[in-house]
Design a protein around this motif. Sequence first.
Motif, mmCIF file in Angstrom:
data_model
loop_
_atom_site.group_PDB
_atom_site.id
_atom_site.type_symbol
_atom_site.label_atom_id
_atom_site.label_comp_id
_atom_site.label_asym_id
_atom_site.label_seq_id
_atom_site.Cartn_x
_atom_site.Cartn_y
_atom_site.Cartn_z
ATOM 1 N N VAL A 87 11.489 7.568 6.846
ATOM 2 C CA VAL A 87 10.656 8.310 7.796
ATOM 3 C C VAL A 87 9.705 9.226 7.040
ATOM 4 O O VAL A 87 8.507 9.293 7.346
ATOM 5 N N ALA A 88 10.210 9.932 6.034
ATOM 6 C CA ALA A 88 9.375 10.852 5.255
ATOM 7 C C ALA A 88 8.209 10.121 4.591
ATOM 8 O O ALA A 88 7.103 10.653 4.516
ATOM 9 N N ASP A 89 8.460 8.903 4.126
ATOM 10 C CA ASP A 89 7.395 8.115 3.495
ATOM 11 C C ASP A 89 6.222 7.863 4.439
ATOM 12 O O ASP A 89 5.087 7.738 4.007
ATOM 13 N N THR A 90 6.497 7.797 5.725
ATOM 14 C CA THR A 90 5.420 7.533 6.690
ATOM 15 C C THR A 90 4.648 8.798 7.056
ATOM 16 O O THR A 90 3.583 8.715 7.639
ATOM 17 N N LEU A 91 5.188 9.963 6.700
ATOM 18 C CA LEU A 91 4.579 11.230 7.113
ATOM 19 C C LEU A 91 3.694 11.870 6.057
ATOM 20 O O LEU A 91 2.899 12.749 6.366
ATOM 21 N N GLY A 92 3.853 11.474 4.818
ATOM 22 C CA GLY A 92 3.057 12.104 3.765
ATOM 23 C C GLY A 92 3.655 11.852 2.401
ATOM 24 O O GLY A 92 4.387 10.902 2.183
ATOM 25 N N THR A 93 3.351 12.736 1.484
ATOM 26 C CA THR A 93 3.820 12.593 0.113
ATOM 27 C C THR A 93 5.250 13.093 -0.013
ATOM 28 O O THR A 93 5.575 14.179 0.426
ATOM 29 N N THR A 94 6.087 12.285 -0.612
ATOM 30 C CA THR A 94 7.449 12.690 -0.925
ATOM 31 C C THR A 94 7.535 12.925 -2.428
ATOM 32 O O THR A 94 6.657 12.488 -3.190
ATOM 33 N N ILE A 95 8.582 13.576 -2.859
ATOM 34 C CA ILE A 95 8.698 13.870 -4.290
ATOM 35 C C ILE A 95 8.735 12.596 -5.130
ATOM 36 O O ILE A 95 8.239 12.576 -6.247
ATOM 37 N N THR A 96 9.289 11.520 -4.582
ATOM 38 C CA THR A 96 9.340 10.275 -5.366
ATOM 39 C C THR A 96 7.959 9.641 -5.532
ATOM 40 O O THR A 96 7.793 8.765 -6.367
ATOM 41 N N LYS A 97 6.964 10.080 -4.765
ATOM 42 C CA LYS A 97 5.591 9.587 -4.912
ATOM 43 C C LYS A 97 4.799 10.392 -5.940
ATOM 44 O O LYS A 97 3.676 10.036 -6.257
ATOM 45 N N ILE A 134 6.270 13.055 -11.594
ATOM 46 C CA ILE A 134 7.573 13.477 -12.114
ATOM 47 C C ILE A 134 8.708 12.906 -11.277
ATOM 48 O O ILE A 134 9.726 12.477 -11.817
ATOM 49 N N GLY A 135 8.547 12.865 -9.974
ATOM 50 C CA GLY A 135 9.579 12.301 -9.109
ATOM 51 C C GLY A 135 9.795 10.821 -9.371
ATOM 52 O O GLY A 135 10.926 10.341 -9.387
ATOM 53 N N ALA A 136 8.702 10.095 -9.570
ATOM 54 C CA ALA A 136 8.810 8.667 -9.849
ATOM 55 C C ALA A 136 9.536 8.424 -11.171
ATOM 56 O O ALA A 136 10.370 7.523 -11.274
ATOM 57 N N ILE A 137 9.237 9.254 -12.166
ATOM 58 C CA ILE A 137 9.907 9.122 -13.466
ATOM 59 C C ILE A 137 11.395 9.434 -13.337
ATOM 60 O O ILE A 137 12.245 8.680 -13.818
ATOM 61 N N LEU A 138 11.712 10.548 -12.680
ATOM 62 C CA LEU A 138 13.115 10.925 -12.522
ATOM 63 C C LEU A 138 13.884 9.888 -11.720
ATOM 64 O O LEU A 138 15.012 9.527 -12.067
ATOM 65 N N ASN A 139 13.273 9.411 -10.641
ATOM 66 C CA ASN A 139 13.923 8.396 -9.807
ATOM 67 C C ASN A 139 14.072 7.084 -10.571
ATOM 68 O O ASN A 139 15.137 6.459 -10.535
ATOM 69 N N GLY A 140 13.007 6.668 -11.253
ATOM 70 C CA GLY A 140 13.042 5.416 -12.014
ATOM 71 C C GLY A 140 14.055 5.438 -13.147
ATOM 72 O O GLY A 140 14.644 4.417 -13.487
ATOM 73 N N PHE A 146 7.243 20.771 -6.648
ATOM 74 C CA PHE A 146 6.702 19.969 -5.547
ATOM 75 C C PHE A 146 6.353 20.864 -4.362
ATOM 76 O O PHE A 146 5.242 20.824 -3.834
ATOM 77 N N ALA A 147 7.290 21.722 -3.956
ATOM 78 C CA ALA A 147 7.057 22.633 -2.832
ATOM 79 C C ALA A 147 5.994 23.664 -3.172
ATOM 80 O O ALA A 147 5.182 24.037 -2.329
#
Length: 80
Positions: free
Chosen positions: A6-16, A19-25, A41-42
């Motif tokens: 749901v969050a992905d459809t509303l805007g930018t999430t930390i995984t986008k 740094i979030g993509a690197i940490l998640n990956g 992020f906040a």
Amino acid sequence: RGASAVADTLGTTITKTPIGAILNGASVENRIVWRVASATFAGNARGTAHAVIRDIIDINSIWRLELRVLQWRGIPIVPH
């Protein structure tokens, strides 16, 4: 469960974020590292923040840190 989709459809999430993509990956699970990334992020939020909360928020939730940063910055929060 399902909050991320749901969050992905509303805007930018930390995984986008880079740094979030690197940490998640890299499957980083260190809560301190994620807390620093989440606070950053906040701290960079603009406009209105959309919060997708699906369950009772644990006292140690990273969301609580993001919430304090958003409130400190005066960013309006819309719950979903």
